[in-house]
Design a protein around this motif. Structure first.
Motif, PDB file in Angstrom:
ATOM      1  N   PHE A 111       0.824  -1.207   0.000  1.00 24.69           N
ATOM      2  CA  PHE A 111       0.000   0.000   0.000  1.00 24.69           C
ATOM      3  C   PHE A 111       0.856   1.254   0.000  1.00 24.69           C
ATOM      4  CE2 PHE A 111      -2.569  -3.225   2.027  1.00 24.69           C
ATOM      5  CZ  PHE A 111      -3.853  -2.958   1.613  1.00 24.69           C
ATOM      6  N   ASP A 112       0.306   2.341  -0.522  1.00 18.25           N
ATOM      7  CA  ASP A 112       0.883   3.670  -0.335  1.00 18.25           C
ATOM      8  C   ASP A 112       0.416   4.114   1.047  1.00 18.25           C
ATOM      9  OD1 ASP A 112       0.863   6.590  -0.140  1.00 18.25           O
ATOM     10  OD2 ASP A 112       1.412   6.581  -2.259  1.00 18.25           O
ATOM     11  N   GLU A 113       1.328   4.334   1.965  1.00 18.23           N
ATOM     12  CA  GLU A 113       0.932   4.627   3.346  1.00 18.23           C
ATOM     13  C   GLU A 113       0.235   5.968   3.516  1.00 18.23           C
ATOM     14  OE1 GLU A 113       4.875   6.308   5.517  1.00 18.23           O
ATOM     15  OE2 GLU A 113       4.888   4.169   5.077  1.00 18.23           O
ATOM     16  N   LYS A 114       0.410   6.883   2.569  1.00 20.66           N
ATOM     17  CA  LYS A 114      -0.260   8.185   2.664  1.00 20.66           C
ATOM     18  C   LYS A 114      -1.678   8.145   2.116  1.00 20.66           C
ATOM     19  CE  LYS A 114       3.881  10.952   2.720  1.00 20.66           C
ATOM     20  NZ  LYS A 114       4.682  11.973   2.101  1.00 20.66           N
ATOM     21  N   THR A 115      -1.870   7.474   0.981  1.00 17.68           N
ATOM     22  CA  THR A 115      -3.184   7.477   0.328  1.00 17.68           C
ATOM     23  C   THR A 115      -4.008   6.226   0.612  1.00 17.68           C
ATOM     24  OG1 THR A 115      -2.410   6.414  -1.703  1.00 17.68           O
ATOM     25  CG2 THR A 115      -2.229   8.834  -1.575  1.00 17.68           C
ATOM     26  N   GLY A 116      -3.345   5.147   1.020  1.00 20.67           N
ATOM     27  CA  GLY A 116      -4.036   3.882   1.240  1.00 20.67           C
ATOM     28  C   GLY A 116      -4.253   3.089  -0.034  1.00 20.67           C
TER      29      GLY A 116
END
Length: 95
Positions: A30-35
């Motif tokens: 996952f992209d940890e900022k956008t989910g």
């Protein structure tokens, strides 16, 4: 939109639209900022020649979510959108 729990995807089979069994879902990245789900991390099929595929440091396949055509009993992968080394080399040379 149908919601699917990530835990339900574990061990789901990945098959290309041309009928090649890639392997089974091991994890998701996952992209940890956008989910946003970026990559399916997959245990490769024992008969799959992984030499052209992008692998992580453990030898697991990295399948971009942009290559996913459908998710159901199996996950269908668009073979033209797979991240393979030969295609990535071509992109690097054009830049």
């Amino acid at each position: 939109m149908v919601k699917i729990l990530a835990s339900k995807l574990r061990d789901v089979e990945l098959i290309t639209d041309t009928g090649v069994r890639l392997g089974w879902v091991y994890d998701l990245s996952f992209d940890e900022k956008t989910g946003e789900i970026l990559v399916i991390v997959a245990e490769p099929d024992e008969d799959l020649d992984t030499s052209d595929f992008v692998l992580d440091h453990e030898g697991l396949l990295l399948i971009p979510m942009s290559a996913v055509r459908s998710i159901g009993e199996v996950i269908i992968i668009d073979s033209s959108k797979l991240a393979v080394k030969s295609r990535l080399r071509g992109i690097r040379h054009r830049q």
